[in-house]
Design a protein around this motif. Structure first.
Motif, mmCIF file in Angstrom:
data_model
loop_
_atom_site.group_PDB
_atom_site.id
_atom_site.type_symbol
_atom_site.label_atom_id
_atom_site.label_comp_id
_atom_site.label_asym_id
_atom_site.label_seq_id
_atom_site.Cartn_x
_atom_site.Cartn_y
_atom_site.Cartn_z
ATOM 1 N N PHE A 6 37.360 23.021 -16.392
ATOM 2 C CA PHE A 6 36.900 22.805 -15.017
ATOM 3 C C PHE A 6 37.803 23.522 -14.016
ATOM 4 C CE2 PHE A 6 36.886 20.332 -11.069
ATOM 5 C CZ PHE A 6 35.536 20.344 -10.768
ATOM 6 N N VAL A 7 39.109 23.344 -14.147
ATOM 7 C CA VAL A 7 40.039 23.927 -13.173
ATOM 8 C C VAL A 7 40.089 25.444 -13.306
ATOM 9 C CG1 VAL A 7 42.443 24.020 -12.419
ATOM 10 C CG2 VAL A 7 41.413 21.827 -13.025
ATOM 11 N N HIS A 8 40.241 25.940 -14.525
ATOM 12 C CA HIS A 8 40.345 27.389 -14.711
ATOM 13 C C HIS A 8 39.069 28.101 -14.262
ATOM 14 C CE1 HIS A 8 44.241 28.059 -16.413
ATOM 15 N NE2 HIS A 8 44.058 27.230 -17.421
ATOM 16 N N SER A 9 37.922 27.582 -14.654
ATOM 17 C CA SER A 9 36.669 28.247 -14.282
ATOM 18 C C SER A 9 36.457 28.224 -12.776
ATOM 19 C CB SER A 9 35.491 27.579 -14.993
ATOM 20 O OG SER A 9 35.387 26.209 -14.618
ATOM 21 N N GLY A 10 36.791 27.103 -12.140
ATOM 22 C CA GLY A 10 36.595 27.004 -10.697
ATOM 23 C C GLY A 10 37.493 27.945 -9.917
ATOM 24 N N VAL A 11 38.775 27.953 -10.238
ATOM 25 C CA VAL A 11 39.724 28.774 -9.475
ATOM 26 C C VAL A 11 39.524 30.256 -9.766
ATOM 27 C CG1 VAL A 11 42.157 29.242 -9.047
ATOM 28 C CG2 VAL A 11 41.388 26.891 -9.398
ATOM 29 N N PHE A 12 39.285 30.613 -11.018
ATOM 30 C CA PHE A 12 39.084 32.028 -11.334
ATOM 31 C C PHE A 12 37.768 32.543 -10.756
ATOM 32 C CE2 PHE A 12 42.400 31.637 -14.649
ATOM 33 C CZ PHE A 12 43.109 32.789 -14.345
ATOM 34 N N SER A 13 36.766 31.698 -10.686
ATOM 35 C CA SER A 13 35.512 32.110 -10.046
ATOM 36 C C SER A 13 35.747 32.418 -8.570
ATOM 37 C CB SER A 13 34.461 31.007 -10.193
ATOM 38 O OG SER A 13 34.158 30.778 -11.546
ATOM 39 N N TYR A 14 36.553 31.586 -7.923
ATOM 40 C CA TYR A 14 36.890 31.828 -6.518
ATOM 41 C C TYR A 14 37.664 33.135 -6.366
ATOM 42 C CZ TYR A 14 39.514 31.420 -2.156
ATOM 43 O OH TYR A 14 40.093 31.672 -0.935
ATOM 44 N N SER A 15 38.616 33.376 -7.265
ATOM 45 C CA SER A 15 39.425 34.597 -7.176
ATOM 46 C C SER A 15 38.567 35.840 -7.355
ATOM 47 C CB SER A 15 40.532 34.564 -8.240
ATOM 48 O OG SER A 15 41.374 33.441 -8.060
ATOM 49 N N ILE A 16 37.666 35.812 -8.322
ATOM 50 C CA ILE A 16 36.799 36.972 -8.562
ATOM 51 C C ILE A 16 35.848 37.179 -7.388
ATOM 52 C CG2 ILE A 16 34.974 37.879 -10.045
ATOM 53 C CD1 ILE A 16 36.340 36.437 -12.389
ATOM 54 N N HIS B 110 38.410 45.934 -0.584
ATOM 55 C CA HIS B 110 38.400 44.598 -1.167
ATOM 56 C C HIS B 110 39.681 43.859 -0.790
ATOM 57 C CE1 HIS B 110 34.850 45.242 -3.658
ATOM 58 N NE2 HIS B 110 35.320 46.447 -3.939
ATOM 59 N N SER B 111 39.531 42.577 -0.512
ATOM 60 C CA SER B 111 40.704 41.767 -0.199
ATOM 61 C C SER B 111 41.230 41.111 -1.467
ATOM 62 C CB SER B 111 40.352 40.685 0.825
ATOM 63 O OG SER B 111 39.402 39.790 0.276
ATOM 64 N N LEU B 112 42.495 40.754 -1.434
ATOM 65 C CA LEU B 112 43.090 40.037 -2.555
ATOM 66 C C LEU B 112 42.632 38.584 -2.539
ATOM 67 C CD1 LEU B 112 46.719 41.477 -2.358
ATOM 68 C CD2 LEU B 112 45.064 41.889 -4.186
ATOM 69 N N PRO B 113 42.678 37.918 -3.678
ATOM 70 C CA PRO B 113 42.261 36.507 -3.703
ATOM 71 C C PRO B 113 43.071 35.629 -2.762
ATOM 72 C CG PRO B 113 42.423 37.384 -5.930
ATOM 73 C CD PRO B 113 42.987 38.421 -5.023
ATOM 74 N N PHE B 114 44.357 35.956 -2.588
ATOM 75 C CA PHE B 114 45.230 35.150 -1.743
ATOM 76 C C PHE B 114 45.975 36.053 -0.770
ATOM 77 C CE2 PHE B 114 44.963 33.266 -6.010
ATOM 78 C CZ PHE B 114 44.247 32.121 -5.693
ATOM 79 N N ALA B 115 46.439 35.454 0.311
ATOM 80 C CA ALA B 115 47.084 36.221 1.377
ATOM 81 C C ALA B 115 48.296 36.977 0.847
ATOM 82 C CB ALA B 115 47.498 35.279 2.506
ATOM 83 N N PHE B 116 48.491 38.187 1.392
ATOM 84 C CA PHE B 116 49.620 39.023 0.976
ATOM 85 C C PHE B 116 50.162 39.745 2.207
ATOM 86 C CE2 PHE B 116 51.712 42.769 -0.751
ATOM 87 C CZ PHE B 116 52.426 42.227 -1.806
ATOM 88 N N ILE C 23 48.493 40.605 -10.791
ATOM 89 C CA ILE C 23 49.611 39.659 -10.678
ATOM 90 C C ILE C 23 49.131 38.328 -10.109
ATOM 91 C CG2 ILE C 23 51.750 39.191 -9.414
ATOM 92 C CD1 ILE C 23 52.488 42.109 -9.738
ATOM 93 N N GLN C 24 48.278 38.375 -9.100
ATOM 94 C CA GLN C 24 47.778 37.132 -8.520
ATOM 95 C C GLN C 24 46.884 36.374 -9.495
ATOM 96 O OE1 GLN C 24 46.015 37.609 -4.648
ATOM 97 N NE2 GLN C 24 47.991 37.944 -3.651
ATOM 98 N N CYS C 25 46.128 37.088 -10.308
ATOM 99 C CA CYS C 25 45.304 36.410 -11.321
ATOM 100 C C CYS C 25 46.182 35.725 -12.368
ATOM 101 C CB CYS C 25 44.363 37.408 -11.988
ATOM 102 S SG CYS C 25 42.972 37.924 -10.955
ATOM 103 N N LEU C 26 47.221 36.419 -12.817
ATOM 104 C CA LEU C 26 48.142 35.813 -13.782
ATOM 105 C C LEU C 26 48.891 34.640 -13.157
ATOM 106 C CD1 LEU C 26 49.586 39.029 -15.479
ATOM 107 C CD2 LEU C 26 47.951 37.409 -16.448
ATOM 108 N N SER C 27 49.258 34.800 -11.892
ATOM 109 C CA SER C 27 49.918 33.700 -11.185
ATOM 110 C C SER C 27 48.986 32.497 -11.062
ATOM 111 C CB SER C 27 50.364 34.170 -9.802
ATOM 112 O OG SER C 27 50.986 33.124 -9.092
ATOM 113 N N THR C 28 47.714 32.779 -10.831
ATOM 114 C CA THR C 28 46.727 31.703 -10.762
ATOM 115 C C THR C 28 46.626 30.968 -12.091
ATOM 116 O OG1 THR C 28 45.443 32.934 -9.122
ATOM 117 C CG2 THR C 28 44.305 31.175 -10.301
ATOM 118 N N PHE C 29 46.656 31.729 -13.184
ATOM 119 C CA PHE C 29 46.608 31.103 -14.507
ATOM 120 C C PHE C 29 47.809 30.186 -14.720
ATOM 121 C CE2 PHE C 29 48.035 31.155 -18.934
ATOM 122 C CZ PHE C 29 46.931 30.610 -19.569
#
Length: 265
Positions: free
Chosen positions: A147-157, A174-180, A199-205
């Protein structure tokens, strides 16, 4: 009166049952270097490398996001409030990570208790009770992870696929998933954007795994304790038997007390 548990001891493969019980938390804790390691030098080195990598990934998103919120004057208040959500999540995950690291020894002792409990099982009824509790713990752990991984990674993508940042010459990127904070690195150019996105995707994981681990460790350990309490209740229900001799009743009482003390530990 309820029938008593079978008195004939049966030897089970406790290793498979133990692995079935703790397997989900091993999957979650090992990648973030929380899983207790043995005395093997190879495992210790790998654990240290994973620890440093996780810290780097958390910081690589946490600090640029904080700088973008507090120092970037081009952002309006609404955008900063929007970016503050992920920042608070990363900050809380960092505190949880520190807490988990400080309690690795406690996690090891709990795992050892689980192993000793499975080793002590000699009755089919007791094994079924423990397996039922283990299934519930596994379900909570696996469901939380999915639930958590699918939800957050869907938002990031989704964020990465959105063109909502305009630079010179009216070119949208394209913007990054999180502020930079762009003064650290110009993410409007390639391959800087791709590197920071990865890096942000791996950090999200890592952050997701920390959040999930806190829940899953609790669920697996609590459900195991519930199974032990159910076994204790079963022993108490079958304690009184008018046809049994007094000395055997005292022996059963000693077993009940010993099991109760083990559950409390």
């Amino acid at each position: 009166m309820k029938s008593s548990l079978q008195h004939v001891p049966i030897i089970f493969n406790y290793i498979e049952d133990k692995e079935y019980s703790i397997q989900p938390i091993r999957w979650l804790l090992r990648p973030i270097s929380i899983w207790p390691v043995s005395n093997s030098i190879k495992e210790r080195i790998l654990s240290m490398v994973l620890l440093l990598l996780c810290i780097f990934l958390i910081i690589s998103t946490l600090i640029p996001c904080a700088l973008a919120i507090f120092l970037d004057e081009t952002k309006d208040v609404e955008a900063k409030v929007h970016d503050f959500g992920p920042l608070s999540n990363w900050a809380l995950a960092s505190l949880k990570y520190c807490s988990l690291l400080m309690h690795v020894g406690d996690i090891r002792r709990c795992i050892e208790h689980i192993e000793s409990d499975w080793r002590a099982v000699t009755k089919i009824e007791e094994r079924e009770i423990m397996l039922k509790s283990a299934r519930i713990g596994r379900f909570i752990a696996i469901f939380s992870a999915i639930f958590v991984h699918s939800g957050v990674f869907s938002y990031s993508i989704f964020q990465a696929m959105t063109l909502n940042k305009t630079i010179a010459d009216n070119v949208s990127v394209h913007s990054l998933p999180f502020a930079f904070y762009d003064k650290i690195l110009d993410t409007t150019r390639s391959p800087a954007y791709e590197i920071m996105f990865m890096i942000q995707c791996l950090s999200t994981f890592v952050v997701n795994s920390i959040v999930i681990a806190s829940c899953c460790v609790t669920s697996v350990f609590v459900m195991h304790a519930c199974g032990q309490l159910k076994i204790l209740m079963s022993l108490l229900d079958n304690f009184i038997d008018e046809n049994e001799k007094r000395d055997f009743s005292q022996q059963k009482f000693a077993v009940v007390v010993e099991h109760h003390l083990k559950v409390l530990r």
